[in-house]
Motif scaffolding. Structure first.
Motif, PDB file in Angstrom:
ATOM      1  N   HIS A 266       9.189  59.198 -89.511  1.00 31.22           N
ATOM      2  CA  HIS A 266      10.312  60.042 -89.105  1.00 31.22           C
ATOM      3  C   HIS A 266      11.199  59.314 -88.096  1.00 31.22           C
ATOM      4  N   VAL A 267      10.577  58.704 -87.096  1.00 30.66           N
ATOM      5  CA  VAL A 267      11.313  58.030 -86.018  1.00 30.66           C
ATOM      6  C   VAL A 267      12.088  56.821 -86.553  1.00 30.66           C
ATOM      7  N   SER A 268      11.509  56.122 -87.535  1.00 27.64           N
ATOM      8  CA  SER A 268      12.139  54.889 -88.048  1.00 27.64           C
ATOM      9  C   SER A 268      13.487  55.150 -88.726  1.00 27.64           C
ATOM     10  N   GLN A 269      13.732  56.384 -89.138  1.00 27.10           N
ATOM     11  CA  GLN A 269      15.028  56.720 -89.749  1.00 27.10           C
ATOM     12  C   GLN A 269      16.187  56.540 -88.763  1.00 27.10           C
ATOM     13  N   PHE A 270      15.875  56.591 -87.475  1.00 25.42           N
ATOM     14  CA  PHE A 270      16.929  56.554 -86.463  1.00 25.42           C
ATOM     15  C   PHE A 270      17.154  55.145 -85.905  1.00 25.42           C
ATOM     16  N   GLY A 271      16.539  54.146 -86.544  1.00 27.38           N
ATOM     17  CA  GLY A 271      16.766  52.748 -86.166  1.00 27.38           C
ATOM     18  C   GLY A 271      16.028  52.360 -84.891  1.00 27.38           C
ATOM     19  N   ILE A 272      14.794  51.954 -85.035  1.00 21.91           N
ATOM     20  CA  ILE A 272      13.980  51.623 -83.855  1.00 21.91           C
ATOM     21  C   ILE A 272      14.456  50.322 -83.224  1.00 21.91           C
ATOM     22  N   VAL A 273      14.765  50.395 -81.924  1.00 16.81           N
ATOM     23  CA  VAL A 273      15.151  49.211 -81.147  1.00 16.81           C
ATOM     24  C   VAL A 273      13.931  48.683 -80.398  1.00 16.81           C
ATOM     25  N   LYS A 274      13.168  49.597 -79.859  1.00 20.36           N
ATOM     26  CA  LYS A 274      11.969  49.217 -79.101  1.00 20.36           C
ATOM     27  C   LYS A 274      10.895  50.285 -79.297  1.00 20.36           C
ATOM     28  N   LEU A 275       9.653  49.823 -79.466  1.00 18.41           N
ATOM     29  CA  LEU A 275       8.539  50.764 -79.635  1.00 18.41           C
ATOM     30  C   LEU A 275       7.352  50.254 -78.825  1.00 18.41           C
ATOM     31  N   GLU A 276       6.931  51.055 -77.869  1.00 15.07           N
ATOM     32  CA  GLU A 276       5.754  50.706 -77.070  1.00 15.07           C
ATOM     33  C   GLU A 276       4.650  51.727 -77.366  1.00 15.07           C
ATOM     34  N   SER A 277       3.466  51.214 -77.636  1.00 12.98           N
ATOM     35  CA  SER A 277       2.343  52.097 -77.955  1.00 12.98           C
ATOM     36  C   SER A 277       1.180  51.782 -77.025  1.00 12.98           C
ATOM     37  N   ALA A 278       0.647  52.804 -76.383  1.00 10.92           N
ATOM     38  CA  ALA A 278      -0.529  52.639 -75.520  1.00 10.92           C
ATOM     39  C   ALA A 278      -1.691  53.385 -76.164  1.00 10.92           C
ATOM     40  N   PRO A 279      -2.823  52.690 -76.371  1.00  8.94           N
ATOM     41  CA  PRO A 279      -3.955  53.366 -77.016  1.00  8.94           C
ATOM     42  C   PRO A 279      -4.487  54.487 -76.139  1.00  8.94           C
ATOM     43  N   PRO A 280      -5.065  55.507 -76.751  1.00 11.09           N
ATOM     44  CA  PRO A 280      -5.634  56.605 -75.971  1.00 11.09           C
ATOM     45  C   PRO A 280      -6.790  56.103 -75.115  1.00 11.09           C
ATOM     46  N   THR A 281      -6.883  56.591 -73.910  1.00  7.27           N
ATOM     47  CA  THR A 281      -7.952  56.158 -73.015  1.00  7.27           C
ATOM     48  C   THR A 281      -9.153  57.083 -73.124  1.00  7.27           C
ATOM     49  N   LEU A 282     -10.254  56.612 -72.573  1.00  5.34           N
ATOM     50  CA  LEU A 282     -11.460  57.435 -72.541  1.00  5.34           C
ATOM     51  C   LEU A 282     -11.212  58.698 -71.727  1.00  5.34           C
ATOM     52  N   GLU A 283     -10.360  58.583 -70.706  1.00  4.79           N
ATOM     53  CA  GLU A 283     -10.026  59.747 -69.885  1.00  4.79           C
ATOM     54  C   GLU A 283      -9.320  60.810 -70.722  1.00  4.79           C
ATOM     55  N   ASP A 284      -8.387  60.373 -71.599  1.00  7.59           N
ATOM     56  CA  ASP A 284      -7.721  61.318 -72.507  1.00  7.59           C
ATOM     57  C   ASP A 284      -8.769  62.030 -73.359  1.00  7.59           C
ATOM     58  N   LEU A 285      -9.662  61.221 -73.896  1.00  4.69           N
ATOM     59  CA  LEU A 285     -10.719  61.751 -74.772  1.00  4.69           C
ATOM     60  C   LEU A 285     -11.563  62.776 -74.027  1.00  4.69           C
ATOM     61  N   PHE A 286     -11.936  62.415 -72.802  1.00  4.46           N
ATOM     62  CA  PHE A 286     -12.805  63.280 -72.020  1.00  4.46           C
ATOM     63  C   PHE A 286     -12.111  64.603 -71.685  1.00  4.46           C
ATOM     64  N   MET A 287     -10.853  64.505 -71.258  1.00  3.58           N
ATOM     65  CA  MET A 287     -10.136  65.711 -70.865  1.00  3.58           C
ATOM     66  C   MET A 287      -9.915  66.648 -72.058  1.00  3.58           C
ATOM     67  N   ARG A 288      -9.709  66.067 -73.238  1.00  2.52           N
ATOM     68  CA  ARG A 288      -9.543  66.899 -74.442  1.00  2.52           C
ATOM     69  C   ARG A 288     -10.812  67.715 -74.688  1.00  2.52           C
ATOM     70  N   HIS A 289     -11.959  67.085 -74.432  1.00  3.01           N
ATOM     71  CA  HIS A 289     -13.233  67.768 -74.643  1.00  3.01           C
ATOM     72  C   HIS A 289     -13.449  68.902 -73.663  1.00  3.01           C
ATOM     73  N   TYR A 290     -12.866  68.765 -72.473  1.00  2.00           N
ATOM     74  CA  TYR A 290     -13.156  69.726 -71.424  1.00  2.00           C
ATOM     75  C   TYR A 290     -12.031  70.729 -71.211  1.00  2.00           C
TER      76      TYR A 290
END
Length: 302
Positions: A266-290
């Protein structure tokens, strides 16, 4: 080769069930992260592994032996570091290290000296003069100086400064490379992420998720920062998109891993100039569980 295995491990204190069917497997040369909030059952599990507490039900095997009835034999090959170390006040740090190393039948003076230097410990001081951090250093030097095959570490870096935490992490990785096994209970999620091959999350006496970090990533969201030629529309209407924020450098948002492909298309339709991706952290995982149903964190302090 399996070094440690618990099968349906259950512990009751009167009517209270502290552990409810815990299953853990730790292989040779593996680091297993054991995480959960205070009161989840981590310390109770570790006390049973050490033969301090007897399980109400279930099986606990270490090196193929029963953790309760064969505790003495098991401890010859096991090193344990608690989160709050108590030492003999009138002995020096060096004397305590030597005592622990000899109890396990080791005598590697070079390793001992190398670790004392790495941890910046003065072994000539009496233990009563040590700070909490220095008491932890004594226990860690004693553990890693010995010829143990299994290290059980319960909040081992409690009281250490960041530089000493780095030294600790190097010691764990060296032990792993030497084919040793490590059970690490820690509240420092970045530490668990760096060191552990697999993770078990315990909540209210039950293991609610276990696996490698990659296997657990499906429970988390990837953080994206996108800059495009044209303004992105309808992003909030896509499945799996959360916390959309417009920033100077573009659009920032989180995406459920299973919806990532559709969102990027969907996003690529608008012409991507820059894309930064950060992998999910263990903290994200933990907080989702709780999270509660209302989205607020639950389960006690971590």
């Amino acid at each position: 080769m399996l070094v440690l295995k618990t099968t349906n491990l259950t512990k009751k204190f009167g009517n209270f069930t502290a552990l409810d069917g815990i299953n853990i497997e730790l292989n040779e040369g593996e680091v297993y992260g054991f995480i959960g909030p205070n009161g989840a059952g981590k310390s109770t599990t570790i006390r049973i592994l050490l033969g301090i507490l007897k399980a109400t039900k279930g099986m606990v095997e270490i090196f193929g032996k029963d953790a309760w009835s064969d505790a003495v034999d098991i401890h010859r090959r096991l090193a344990y570091v608690p989160g709050d170390v108590n030492l003999w006040p009138n002995l020096t740090g060096g004397e305590v290290i030597d005592l622990f190393v000899k109890l396990r039948g080791g005598n590697n003076k070079n390793k001992r000296e190398e670790l004392i230097k790495k941890f910046d410990l003065d072994p000539t001081k009496k233990c009563r003069t040590y700070s909490k951090g220095n008491r932890q250093k004594v226990a860690l030097v004693a553990a890693f100086s010995s010829e143990a095959d299994l290290y059980i570490l319960d909040e081992p870096t409690s009281g250490l400064d960041p530089l000493m935490e780095q030294v600790f992490q190097e010691c764990v990785l060296e032990a792993k490379q030497a084919g040793k096994s490590v059970l690490l209970s820690s509240h420092i999620l970045s530490e668990v992420e760096k060191l552990c091959d697999r993770v078990g999350i315990i909540r209210r006496g039950k293991i609610i998720e276990t696996g490698s970090l990659n296997e657990l990533r499906h429970l988390t969201r990837t953080n994206l920062l996108v800059e495009t030629k044209e303004s992105i529309t309808s992003i909030n209407e896509l499945n799996g998109v959360h916390d959309v924020v417009r920033e100077e450098q573009g659009l920032s948002f989180q995406v459920d891993t299973e919806e990532l492909d559709a969102v990027i298309k969907h996003v690529s339709q608008f012409g991507i100039v820059k894309l930064e991706s950060a992998p999910p952290t263990l903290e994200d995982l933990f907080m989702r569980h709780y999270e509660n149903k209302d989205g607020k964190g639950a389960g006690g302090a971590f």
